[in-house]
Design an enzyme around this catalytic site. Sequence first.
Site, short mmCIF file in Angstrom:
data_model
loop_
_atom_site.label_atom_id
_atom_site.label_comp_id
_atom_site.label_asym_id
_atom_site.label_seq_id
_atom_site.Cartn_x
_atom_site.Cartn_y
_atom_site.Cartn_z
N MET A 30 7.80 0.79 2.65
CA MET A 30 7.02 2.01 2.78
C MET A 30 5.67 1.86 2.08
O MET A 30 5.01 2.85 1.75
CB MET A 30 7.79 3.21 2.24
CG MET A 30 9.00 3.55 3.10
SD MET A 30 9.56 5.27 2.98
CE MET A 30 10.03 5.35 1.27
N HIS A 37 8.71 -6.32 -3.75
CA HIS A 37 8.50 -6.53 -2.31
C HIS A 37 8.10 -7.98 -2.03
O HIS A 37 8.58 -8.61 -1.08
CB HIS A 37 7.39 -5.61 -1.78
CG HIS A 37 7.72 -4.16 -1.83
ND1 HIS A 37 7.07 -3.28 -2.67
CD2 HIS A 37 8.62 -3.41 -1.14
CE1 HIS A 37 7.55 -2.06 -2.49
NE2 HIS A 37 8.49 -2.11 -1.57
#
Length: 283
Positions: A30, A37
């Site tokens: 997102m 990430h």
Amino acid sequence: MNVFKEKQALKVYLSKLKAQNKTVGFVPTMGALHEGHLSLIKKAKKKNDLVVVSIFVNPTQFDNQEDLVKYPKTLDNDVKLLNSVFCDVLFTPSVKEIYNENIVSQKFDFDGLEHQMEGKFRDGHFNGVGTIVKTFFEIVEPDKAYFGQKDFQQLQIIKKMVKKNRINIKIKGCKIFREKDGLAMSSRNTRLSKEHREAAPFIYKTLKKTRKKFGTENASIITEWVENQFKNHPLLNLEYFTIAEEKTLKTIKNKESGKKYRAFIAVFAGDIRLIDNIRLKNN
């Protein structure tokens, strides 16, 4: 890095590469990217010919609309980070591109996994997660998809969805990436006030003590101990703590040999909700 905003253009591009027997790894996010990430992307790079990352703040998985509005959006910086790890493809669709005019979730049956922990506090959340992940899987059609274990319940639910829908994608769970002080990395951490950020590592410290206690104490005693740790904390408010079996995510009373367990926690630091978990050793 190739950037796509339209799903059809992405599908055409990927189909040409798949025709050359290129393997595709997929990391859905997102945005508001951080080292956690990037660790998923690096892992995907090692195991696949190319990696697709999506950035999409999915409206159907937010039970709190204020949280949706305030979710950090840092696309320019995200692109820099993706280039730094040599990401191959970025997919940044609009809400209309994904949902058209019909912003609603599909209904899923996750065999009860959705009713545990997060499901008790976030109504409809996992239907939203299932909807967007399934949609992206249909667009990207990756060989493997990578998810962090910080959202362990979400990871188990996605594995269940893939199995029940006979989707031919391998789901890879990756270890929790932490700050130096132990706080699990999250895009929401950027919204913490200075004093809440300084207090937040207490969550992981408590989980580590839980792991030690699990060797000699039963789950209900440990749960009571954790609840007491947060009762008088001036900055952190415990929403839930539970010790659950990994496969069913059901809260346990007593350990059984051969089963795997985790401790799960959700805490409010001001109005920012933080979740974490830790694997427990079943001696």
